[in-house]
Motif scaffolding. Structure first.
Motif, PDB file in Angstrom:
ATOM      1  N   TRP A 277       0.828  -1.213   0.000  1.00  0.00           N
ATOM      2  CA  TRP A 277       0.000   0.000   0.000  1.00  0.00           C
ATOM      3  C   TRP A 277       0.863   1.265   0.000  1.00  0.00           C
ATOM      4  O   TRP A 277       0.510   2.264  -0.604  1.00  0.00           O
ATOM      5  CB  TRP A 277      -0.935   0.007   1.199  1.00  0.00           C
TER       6      TRP A 277
ATOM      7  N   TRP B 121      -2.020   4.529   4.900  1.00  0.00           N
ATOM      8  CA  TRP B 121      -2.953   4.009   5.895  1.00  0.00           C
ATOM      9  C   TRP B 121      -4.346   4.573   5.713  1.00  0.00           C
ATOM     10  O   TRP B 121      -5.335   3.945   6.093  1.00  0.00           O
ATOM     11  CB  TRP B 121      -2.421   4.256   7.302  1.00  0.00           C
TER      12      TRP B 121
ATOM     13  N   SER C 200      -6.216   2.297   3.320  1.00  0.00           N
ATOM     14  CA  SER C 200      -6.572   1.048   3.999  1.00  0.00           C
ATOM     15  C   SER C 200      -7.760   1.260   4.929  1.00  0.00           C
ATOM     16  O   SER C 200      -8.694   0.463   4.958  1.00  0.00           O
ATOM     17  CB  SER C 200      -5.392   0.520   4.799  1.00  0.00           C
TER      18      SER C 200
END
Length: 83
Positions: free
Chosen positions: A8, A15, A18
């Protein structure tokens, strides 16, 4: 080619991406479960069957459409149908 540990991070999602994906899935599945539960409750509570018949009989007695004797006779017929 990056490994799974940095997948990612190397594609610019970080983050936040995600977290957004997790929240989207929670909302999707929560909505699907909610709709399913509401539909099952709606279809399961249609007022038919023995409970619905007893309720209608009670309402007819309360409105004075039938007398106590007819109420008892029809109630016995309902109970006999349950067996």
């Amino acid at each position: 080619m990056p490994g799974w540990d940095g997948y990612w991070d190397h594609h610019g999602y970080g983050w936040i991406g995600s977290l957004f994906m997790i929240l989207t899935m929670v909302v999707f599945w929560g909505g699907l479960i909610t709709v399913t539960v509401l539909l099952v409750r709606h279809w399961g509570h249609n007022g038919t069957g023995q409970d619905g018949a007893r309720r209608i009989l009670d309402e007819r007695l309360a409105r004075g459409e039938i007398d106590r004797e007819e109420y008892e006779q029809r109630g016995q017929a309902l109970r006999a149908g349950q067996r």
